[in-house]
Scaffold this active site. Structure first.
Site, PDB file in Angstrom:
ATOM      1  N   ALA A  68       0.830  -1.202   0.000  1.00 17.09           N
ATOM      2  CA  ALA A  68       0.000   0.000   0.000  1.00 17.09           C
ATOM      3  C   ALA A  68       0.871   1.262   0.000  1.00 17.09           C
ATOM      4  O   ALA A  68       0.507   2.268  -0.590  1.00 17.09           O
ATOM      5  CB  ALA A  68      -0.907  -0.004   1.219  1.00 17.09           C
ATOM      6  N   PHE A  69       2.051   1.194   0.647  1.00 19.61           N
ATOM      7  CA  PHE A  69       2.854   2.418   0.801  1.00 19.61           C
ATOM      8  C   PHE A  69       4.050   2.497  -0.116  1.00 19.61           C
ATOM      9  O   PHE A  69       4.741   3.503  -0.147  1.00 19.61           O
ATOM     10  CB  PHE A  69       3.399   2.535   2.228  1.00 19.61           C
ATOM     11  CG  PHE A  69       2.374   2.362   3.268  1.00 19.61           C
ATOM     12  CD1 PHE A  69       1.118   2.929   3.128  1.00 19.61           C
ATOM     13  CD2 PHE A  69       2.651   1.640   4.404  1.00 19.61           C
ATOM     14  CE1 PHE A  69       0.175   2.772   4.100  1.00 19.61           C
ATOM     15  CE2 PHE A  69       1.703   1.478   5.391  1.00 19.61           C
ATOM     16  CZ  PHE A  69       0.464   2.039   5.233  1.00 19.61           C
TER      17      PHE A  69
ATOM     18  N   ARG B 206       7.251   0.032  -2.540  1.00 15.69           N
ATOM     19  CA  ARG B 206       7.750  -1.240  -3.048  1.00 15.69           C
ATOM     20  C   ARG B 206       8.547  -2.000  -2.005  1.00 15.69           C
ATOM     21  O   ARG B 206       9.087  -1.406  -1.077  1.00 15.69           O
ATOM     22  CB  ARG B 206       8.640  -0.978  -4.255  1.00 15.69           C
ATOM     23  CG  ARG B 206       7.868  -0.301  -5.355  1.00 15.69           C
ATOM     24  CD  ARG B 206       8.670  -0.217  -6.619  1.00 15.69           C
ATOM     25  NE  ARG B 206       7.772   0.226  -7.672  1.00 15.69           N
ATOM     26  CZ  ARG B 206       8.151   0.920  -8.726  1.00 15.69           C
ATOM     27  NH1 ARG B 206       9.414   1.236  -8.877  1.00 15.69           N
ATOM     28  NH2 ARG B 206       7.272   1.293  -9.627  1.00 15.69           N
ATOM     29  N   CYS B 207       8.625  -3.310  -2.205  1.00 16.61           N
ATOM     30  CA  CYS B 207       9.433  -4.152  -1.324  1.00 16.61           C
ATOM     31  C   CYS B 207      10.504  -4.841  -2.155  1.00 16.61           C
ATOM     32  O   CYS B 207      10.193  -5.437  -3.192  1.00 16.61           O
ATOM     33  CB  CYS B 207       8.569  -5.224  -0.676  1.00 16.61           C
ATOM     34  SG  CYS B 207       7.200  -4.555   0.230  1.00 16.61           S
TER      35      CYS B 207
ATOM     36  N   LYS C 124      11.176  -2.552   2.925  1.00 17.70           N
ATOM     37  CA  LYS C 124       9.991  -1.827   2.479  1.00 17.70           C
ATOM     38  C   LYS C 124      10.439  -0.402   2.217  1.00 17.70           C
ATOM     39  O   LYS C 124      10.981   0.244   3.109  1.00 17.70           O
ATOM     40  CB  LYS C 124       8.969  -1.808   3.630  1.00 17.70           C
ATOM     41  CG  LYS C 124       7.609  -2.271   3.255  1.00 17.70           C
ATOM     42  CD  LYS C 124       6.662  -2.051   4.400  1.00 17.70           C
ATOM     43  CE  LYS C 124       5.802  -3.270   4.601  1.00 17.70           C
ATOM     44  NZ  LYS C 124       4.778  -3.050   5.633  1.00 17.70           N
TER      45      LYS C 124
ATOM     46  N   ASP D 255      -5.205  -7.330  10.090  1.00 20.23           N
ATOM     47  CA  ASP D 255      -5.126  -7.580   8.639  1.00 20.23           C
ATOM     48  C   ASP D 255      -4.485  -8.940   8.364  1.00 20.23           C
ATOM     49  O   ASP D 255      -3.590  -9.059   7.527  1.00 20.23           O
ATOM     50  CB  ASP D 255      -4.346  -6.448   7.938  1.00 20.23           C
ATOM     51  CG  ASP D 255      -4.627  -6.422   6.427  1.00 20.23           C
ATOM     52  OD1 ASP D 255      -5.646  -7.008   5.986  1.00 20.23           O
ATOM     53  OD2 ASP D 255      -3.829  -5.816   5.696  1.00 20.23           O
TER      54      ASP D 255
END
Ligand code: 9ZP
Length: 354
Positions: free
Chosen positions: A59-60, A62-63, A78, A172
């Site tokens: 959501a925030f 790239r990994c 992250k 989640d």
């Protein structure tokens, strides 16, 4: 923008040793480039990391896989562009994840090893789980066998018991947040939504979590406590065993209607114990759902065969269990010492083993 800007207050080397200001090196370090450079540098500790392949997008940001240059240690990182932190609530959410996560230590919770920042990005340095997530495994396999689900579920329950014991609700839980290590152990990751349990009556501003796994009381803003995690875990067990999510209707109102009534298609080809556990975990009334201890003691877990380990091949194909041992262990033992391992009698073999 310096690391002293208000939305980055948590990224100045508090709590986690080795963290500090950082400079992205290479092409990505110039100004507000969207990607980090080929090398990342934690300026606080002087540590360099070589950026490897993209693992996925969250959501925030790239990994990536990264390797610490001097030690060769590998991590998942992250990468959160600073620009995103300005968006409402995101900076707080990332800060909360960092603050909560850095104190957690458990074999079935992904470790946060550190954090640092440079002019364009924040970096959360996380434990690498090199076999991807249970979502990846189910995608490759279609569905898992009951012994495998017992194997993973025991570990997830252990991690979740630790989290709940710390007064935290994950909020989640889903297959893409269950990560599998090189040695085939599963860990709970992504604590971005984890929060102290919210009692009934306290209202949340926004619905958060993954729509298909939201518990009825969460939809109706009747509190978001431990039973909501049990519900989500029940959804995960259903998906692991049947290859599809229990609540899948496309339009949201229809999806939410099915969730509120706990109306899911009866999972095909499961043992009666698996069906009973799922029905208990997916009870519409949170108070009627089992506690973690009750799930652990449920006949599905306590009476069926649970392997001690799984072969890495189980990420791609059905493991074969002979008697109560996976075939690869028997073969390895045959090759090694010419004997067949003695199987500890751990209850009756399950009906379903495909
Ligand atoms: N997946 C493809 C099959 C679809 C992968 O190749 C893959 C490979 C991984 O390691 C080599 C991997 C994930 C997917 N590893 C990993 N991912 C993490 C992770 C740790 N290890 N996390 C630690 N905390 N949160 C997670 C999260 C963010 C870094 N992820 C992934 C979730 C989706 C992408 C990255």
């Amino acid at each position: 923008m310096g690391t002293g800007s208000p939305e980055l207050k948590g990224f100045q080397c508090r709590g986690v040793p080795g963290a500090g200001r950082a400079a992205g090196m290479g092409p990505g370090s110039a100004g507000a480039e969207p990607d980090p450079g080929r090398y990342l540098r934690d300026e606080g500790s002087g540590t360099f990391y070589r950026r490897g392949r993209l693992l996925g997008e969250g959501a925030f940001g790239r990994c990536y896989q990264v390797t610490e240059v001097t030690s060769g240690r590998r991590y998942a990182v992250k990468v959160i562009p600073r620009a995103r932190l300005a968006a409402a609530g995101i900076g707080d959410r990332v800060e909360r994840e960092r603050e909560l996560h850095c104190h957690l230590r458990h074999p079935h919770i992904v470790r946060l090893h550190g954090h640092f920042a440079d002019s364009g990005h924040l970096y959360l340095l996380l434990e690498l789980c090199s076999r991807g997530s249970l979502a990846d495994i189910v995608r490759a396999r279609g569905r898992l066998t009951e012994p495998e689900v017992r194997f993973y579920l025991r570990q997830l329950l252990s991690g979740l018991r630790y989290l709940h014991g710390q007064g935290l609700v994950h909020r989640d839980l889903k297959l893409s947040n269950f990560l599998v290590t090189e040695r085939m152990r599963v860990k709970i990751g992504d604590l971005g939504l984890a929060q102290p349990a919210a009692p009934p009556g306290r209202r949340w501003g926004a619905l958060c979590g993954t729509p298909g796994y939201l518990a009825p009381e969460v939809l109706d803003r009747r509190g978001h406590a431990e039973p909501a995690d049990i519900w989500a875990l029940g959804c995960a067990v259903y998906t692991l065993l049947s290859g599809r999510a229990p609540f899948e209707a496309a339009p949201r109102p229809e999806l939410y209607r099915l969730i509120r009534g706990a109306r899911y298609p009866p999972p095909a080809r499961l043992s009666a114990r698996a069906r009973a556990l799922i029905a208990h975990m997916l009870h519409p009334e949170p108070a009627a759902r089992p506690s973690l201890a009750a799930v652990m003691g449920h006949p599905f877990l306590s009476q069926g065969f649970t392997p001690h380990t799984l072969p890495p091949r189980a990420c791609h194909s059905v493991p074969i269990f002979v008697g109560q041992e996976p075939l690869w262990r028997i073969l390895r033992c045959w090759r090694g010492c010419g004997c067949v391992p003695v199987t500890a009698g751990r209850g009756r073999a399950p009906r379903q083993r495909t």
